[in-house]
Design a protein around this motif. Structure first.
Motif, short mmCIF file in Angstrom:
data_model
loop_
_atom_site.label_atom_id
_atom_site.label_comp_id
_atom_site.label_asym_id
_atom_site.label_seq_id
_atom_site.Cartn_x
_atom_site.Cartn_y
_atom_site.Cartn_z
N THR A 1 1.63 -2.91 2.03
CA THR A 1 2.01 -1.66 2.68
C THR A 1 0.94 -0.61 2.43
O THR A 1 0.08 -0.77 1.54
CB THR A 1 3.36 -1.16 2.13
N ALA A 2 1.01 0.43 3.22
CA ALA A 2 0.03 1.51 3.05
C ALA A 2 0.12 2.12 1.66
O ALA A 2 -0.90 2.47 1.05
CB ALA A 2 0.28 2.59 4.12
N ALA A 3 1.34 2.21 1.13
CA ALA A 3 1.53 2.80 -0.20
C ALA A 3 0.87 1.92 -1.27
O ALA A 3 0.26 2.43 -2.22
CB ALA A 3 3.02 2.94 -0.50
N GLU A 4 0.98 0.58 -1.11
CA GLU A 4 0.38 -0.33 -2.08
C GLU A 4 -1.14 -0.25 -2.02
O GLU A 4 -1.81 -0.27 -3.06
CB GLU A 4 0.85 -1.77 -1.80
N GLU B 1 -3.64 0.98 -5.08
CA GLU B 1 -4.75 0.19 -5.57
C GLU B 1 -6.05 0.99 -5.55
O GLU B 1 -6.85 0.94 -6.49
CB GLU B 1 -4.90 -1.08 -4.72
N LEU B 2 -6.25 1.72 -4.45
CA LEU B 2 -7.46 2.54 -4.35
C LEU B 2 -7.48 3.60 -5.43
O LEU B 2 -8.53 3.88 -6.04
CB LEU B 2 -7.53 3.20 -2.96
N LYS B 3 -6.33 4.18 -5.71
CA LYS B 3 -6.24 5.20 -6.74
C LYS B 3 -6.54 4.59 -8.11
O LYS B 3 -7.25 5.17 -8.93
CB LYS B 3 -4.86 5.82 -6.74
N GLY B 4 -6.01 3.42 -8.32
CA GLY B 4 -6.23 2.74 -9.60
C GLY B 4 -7.69 2.37 -9.78
O GLY B 4 -8.25 2.49 -10.87
N GLN B 5 -8.34 1.92 -8.72
CA GLN B 5 -9.74 1.55 -8.80
C GLN B 5 -10.62 2.77 -9.06
O GLN B 5 -11.62 2.71 -9.76
CB GLN B 5 -10.19 0.86 -7.51
N GLY B 6 -10.19 3.91 -8.49
CA GLY B 6 -10.99 5.13 -8.66
C GLY B 6 -10.95 5.65 -10.07
O GLY B 6 -11.93 6.20 -10.57
#
Length: 277
Positions: free
Chosen positions: A243-246, A250-255
């Motif tokens: 989903t878009a939220a997932e 993930e992008l937030k976590g990678q950042g």
């Protein structure tokens, strides 16, 4: 005259008696004959009736036996037809890259599990690209370039010839069931031994047989980290669309570097694993 008349009367009486006796005797014989005849006829009829009933019953049993035989034959034929109808056809050897999966299919069909796993590993390098083929192993960042069609073909072949026991799909199902805990997952698919969970030594300690633990094959290197394995498990060929939220999470976590697991590092320095030498 009176005496003569008396004699005539007596003579007539005697004649009547004799005739009566004869009639009675004849009647008795006739009756006896009829009785014997009737008895004989009755016995014959009874015997015939019994014989008819015997033949009827025998015929009925024979017919029933034939009916059972036909019924059983039909049941067997129906069962065979049903098995034939429900038996899944072999997966098509589809490839977006023109890869030939015939050798891999034939090894699986023959139950040559170790050789099939070796061929599987070679095919994964082919799908990953020329660099992977040159080094003879796959780096986790190369997984995303593998076509969905080809990975599904490989997975379908594993699943088909193992009766659903092996393949990426069953591995992902078991991995998710263990809440993505790698230690529990490796124990579940019997890649580790002993209380300490030591990895089996390749290739001798792995179980190259049809009745190994579900998910035991194919092998994916995890000695130096689980990123390669995770990349395969989360490939669009096997994982549901995110989903878009997932994706945002993930992008937030990678950042921020959050969520990075030190025990799940990739193959450090791109060094070739010992077990693949």
């Amino acid at each position: 005259r009176e005496r003569e008349r008396e004699r005539e009367r007596i003579s007539q009486s005697v004649t009547v008696i004799i005739m009566s006796t004869s009639s009675f005797s004849l009647a008795q014989k006739s009756s006896s004959s009829k009785t014997c005849s009737s008895f004989s006829t009755a016995r014959t009829t009874t015997f015939q009736n019994r014989l008819c009933r015997h033949h009827h019953r025998s015929g009925k049993r024979s017919s029933a036996s034939r009916g059972v035989a036909r019924s059983d034959g039909t049941a067997v034929a129906s069962s065979a037809a049903s098995a034939s109808a429900t038996e899944k056809p072999e997966p098509e050897l589809k490839s977006e890259m023109g890869v030939d999966y015939a050798t891999f299919r034939d090894l699986l069909k023959a139950g040559e599990w170790e050789k099939a796993d070796d061929e599987h590993r070679r095919l994964m390098c082919v799908l990953a690209g020329e660099d992977a083929e040159d080094r003879d192993w796959v780096y986790f960042t190369e997984v995303k370039n593998m076509p969905v069609t080809d990975l599904k073909t490989i997975d379908a072949l594993w699943s088909h010839f193992s009766g659903g026991r092996y393949g990426f799909t069953i591995q992902r199902k078991l991995w998710v069931a263990q809440k993505r805990n790698w230690a529990k997952f490796f124990k579940k698919i019997d890649w580790t031994t002993g209380e300490n969970g030591d990895y089996r030594k390749f290739p001798n300690e792995f179980l190259w047989q049809a009745d190994a633990a579900p998910g035991h094959m194919p092998l994916t290197n995890a000695l130096r980290g689980t990123q390669l394995f995770e990349a395969l498990m989360e490939h669009p060929a096997f994982a549901p669309a995110k989903t878009a939220a997932e994706v945002q999470a993930e992008l937030k976590g990678q950042g921020t570097g959050a969520g990075e697991d030190a025990t799940s590092k990739g193959l450090k320095g791109l060094k070739k694993p010992d077990w693949m030498s």
